[in-house]
Write a protein that holds these residues in place. Structure first.
Motif, PDB file in Angstrom:
ATOM      1  N   GLY A  96       0.816  -1.206   0.000  1.00  0.00           N
ATOM      2  CA  GLY A  96       0.000   0.000   0.000  1.00  0.00           C
ATOM      3  C   GLY A  96       0.847   1.252   0.000  1.00  0.00           C
ATOM      4  N   ARG A  97       1.920   1.222   0.782  1.00  0.00           N
ATOM      5  CA  ARG A  97       2.822   2.380   0.831  1.00  0.00           C
ATOM      6  C   ARG A  97       3.488   2.600  -0.529  1.00  0.00           C
ATOM      7  NH1 ARG A  97       8.385   3.287   2.083  1.00  0.00           N
ATOM      8  NH2 ARG A  97       8.642   5.436   2.791  1.00  0.00           N
ATOM      9  N   ALA A 104       0.493   3.810  -3.043  1.00  0.00           N
ATOM     10  CA  ALA A 104      -0.340   4.985  -2.798  1.00  0.00           C
ATOM     11  C   ALA A 104       0.080   5.799  -1.582  1.00  0.00           C
ATOM     12  CB  ALA A 104      -1.800   4.555  -2.652  1.00  0.00           C
ATOM     13  N   ALA A 134      -1.997   4.909   3.015  1.00  0.00           N
ATOM     14  CA  ALA A 134      -2.679   3.786   2.366  1.00  0.00           C
ATOM     15  C   ALA A 134      -2.149   2.464   2.897  1.00  0.00           C
ATOM     16  CB  ALA A 134      -2.498   3.859   0.851  1.00  0.00           C
ATOM     17  N   GLY A 143     -11.341   2.469  -3.507  1.00  0.00           N
ATOM     18  CA  GLY A 143      -9.980   2.135  -3.916  1.00  0.00           C
ATOM     19  C   GLY A 143      -9.912   1.639  -5.343  1.00  0.00           C
ATOM     20  N   ARG A 183      -9.442   4.392  -7.719  1.00  0.00           N
ATOM     21  CA  ARG A 183      -8.099   5.000  -7.707  1.00  0.00           C
ATOM     22  C   ARG A 183      -7.065   4.108  -8.388  1.00  0.00           C
ATOM     23  NH1 ARG A 183      -5.676   6.812  -2.572  1.00  0.00           N
ATOM     24  NH2 ARG A 183      -4.889   8.552  -3.824  1.00  0.00           N
ATOM     25  N   VAL A 184      -7.094   2.808  -8.095  1.00  0.00           N
ATOM     26  CA  VAL A 184      -6.098   1.889  -8.669  1.00  0.00           C
ATOM     27  C   VAL A 184      -6.826   0.645  -9.183  1.00  0.00           C
ATOM     28  CG1 VAL A 184      -3.892   0.726  -8.323  1.00  0.00           C
ATOM     29  CG2 VAL A 184      -4.462   2.724  -6.947  1.00  0.00           C
ATOM     30  N   ILE A 217      -6.237   1.754   0.153  1.00  0.00           N
ATOM     31  CA  ILE A 217      -6.025   2.798  -0.863  1.00  0.00           C
ATOM     32  C   ILE A 217      -7.253   3.693  -0.952  1.00  0.00           C
ATOM     33  CG2 ILE A 217      -5.733   3.173  -3.341  1.00  0.00           C
ATOM     34  CD1 ILE A 217      -3.978   0.642  -3.382  1.00  0.00           C
TER      35      ILE A 217
END
Length: 474
Positions: A114-115, A118, A122, A279, A282-283, A325
């Protein structure tokens, strides 16, 4: 220094912030470890865990013969479990410990992913959501391979992202090895691979994962092909054992699919899946990783049943990643904190319930305690069918003291009716351990022989396991 996340970071986030963020994934890992160890000894081991523990303790020759007939798909897990099963600890700790450690590693990996994708928030939110998700915690406390499979799925996904960003030969080989390991731990987990390949081949999905545009599709496909070659021996063995391995699976309907969110998160399902929906906007690639394996499992099961919530458990960390995210995309930072607190409150009843002493399908610990308290010198035990010895005998002391009538010493199979009839001469009491006899086992020749000689007493149940004392009618 870790590279900056591809998605926009909050204004003013600088090098010092990113360096400090390197350590935040440890927080979800610590929460996962606490969740995994919380009440670990509460529930009894159940029949699947009994099989794991006893097979992991088998001499290698016996293990090889066992795997030739059954459970070859779990061979690697049994080998990994061997040093833990040998520890002089309570069995609930010793054989469940690898799953707790894998759950902790998966939470760490989700947070790190997650880091990377995002930003630090996240990763933190995703790792915490995963550490609190009931189905993940449930299988973190089970001596089966599912938690390890989830951890390796996270590892493979991490390596895929790295391959998309910097497609070197070493990363490509590591990714292929992780896919092979995933398959050796559980073949159905390979349903994650089509989602990975879709990401590699479709630039629209890849675009949100990396700032670069390397031609990685062929390399990732080659890695998967090499992994497939490494899995050929297992595939051949599994094909011959399928009917004995998953005969109990049934074709799922829409009702089973609709129940999946509740299976994953209980009362917290709406919170988790709503965050995951945001999420996905976003991704999208992460949405493909989380959703496609479940959809494929359900679709394949309409022809050949392969679906069960625990068989797609490896998608849950990716679902948590998607939700993390989503939470990180909320402008007001107090909202994600409130959502995490709400999620923890909603899932607490499910978390507490799964740690109750009788929370597993079978209560083998109480069964063993009953035998230990009531057995007498000269008593015998009979398992109907024979495989029920593996299903129950993880708490070994009472079974070690009872003479087993199921199989003659040194014989590979169960006694015949005539052999059992001879063995019953002079025997006054026999403990029968079985499922519900019903019509399925009523015609077992050992059971019929026993009925001609002894009289059954009260049957007691320990989940799906039945215990009956048969004695002479004096």
């Amino acid at each position: 220094m870790t590279r900056a996340p591809v998605l926009p970071r909050p204004a003013g986030a600088g090098v010092a912030t990113r360096d400090a963020g390197r350590w935040w994934p440890v927080v979800p890992a610590a929460v996962a470890a606490a969740t995994g160890f919380w009440g670990l000894c509460g529930p009894s081991l159940w029949r699947d865990e009994s099989v794991s523990a006893l097979v992991a303790r088998m001499p290698f020759g016996e293990l090889r013969r066992f795997l030739a007939d059954l459970d070859a798909v779990h061979a690697l897990y049994y080998l990994l479990l061997r040093p833990f099963a040998a520890l002089p600890w309570p069995p609930e700790i010793a054989v469940r410990l690898p799953s707790v450690l894998a759950f902790t590693a998966a939470a760490l990996g989700v947070a790190a992913l997650g880091r990377r994708l995002a930003g630090t928030p996240a990763g933190l939110y995703a790792g915490l959501l995963y550490a609190l998700t009931p189905i993940a915690a449930r299988y973190a406390q089970e001596a089966r391979s599912y938690a390890l499979v989830s951890a390796v799925a996270v590892l493979a996904t991490w390596l895929l992202v790295k391959l998309l960003d910097r497609p070197g030969a070493a990363v490509c080989a590591a990714y292929g090895a992780s896919v092979a390991l995933l398959g050796w731990l559980h073949l159905y987990a390979l349903l994650l691979v089509p989602a990975h390949l879709l990401t590699a081949w479709l630039p629209a999905l890849r675009r949100r994962l990396t700032a670069n545009r390397p031609p990685v599709a062929v390399r990732s496909s080659v890695a998967v092909g090499a992994a497939g070659a490494a899995l050929v021996p297992l595939l051949l063995l599994a094909a011959g054992q399928r009917d004995a391995q998953v005969f109990w699976l049934r074709t799922p309907g829409w009702t089973e699919l609709a129940a999946f969110p509740g299976e994953v998160a209980g009362a917290g399902a709406v919170v988790l899946f709503a965050a995951a929906l945001w999420g996905a906007v976003r991704v999208p690639a992460v949405a493909v990783w989380a959703i496609l394996p479940v959809a494929l499992s359900f679709a394949i099961s309409q022809v050949q049943p392969v679906y069960h919530p625990r068989y797609v458990l490896f998608a849950v960390p990716l679902l948590a990643l998607l939700a993390g995210i989503g939470l990180a995309g909320v402008r007001w930072r107090a909202v994600p904190v409130a959502v995490l607190v709400l999620f923890a409150v909603l899932v607490f009843p499910a978390q507490a319930a799964m740690r109750q002493p009788a929370a597993r399908p079978d209560d083998l610990r109480t069964l063993a305690a009953t035998l230990a308290a009531e057995e007498r010198p000269g008593d015998r035990v009979l398992f109907v069918p024979q495989r029920f010895r593996l299903f129950v005998a993880v708490y070994g002391a009472p079974y070690d003291r009872l003479t087993d009538l199921t199989r003659a010493p040194g014989a590979p199979g169960p006694r015949t009716a005539a052999e059992l009839d001879a063995a019953l001469k002079g025997v006054d009491r026999v403990w029968v351990i079985s499922p519900r006899i019903g019509t399925k086992y009523a015609d077992d020749e050992r059971y019929r022989t026993l009925k001609r000689t002894l009289v059954p007493g009260q049957t007691r149940t320990y989940g799906s396991i039945h215990l009956t004392l048969w004695s002479r009618n004096n």
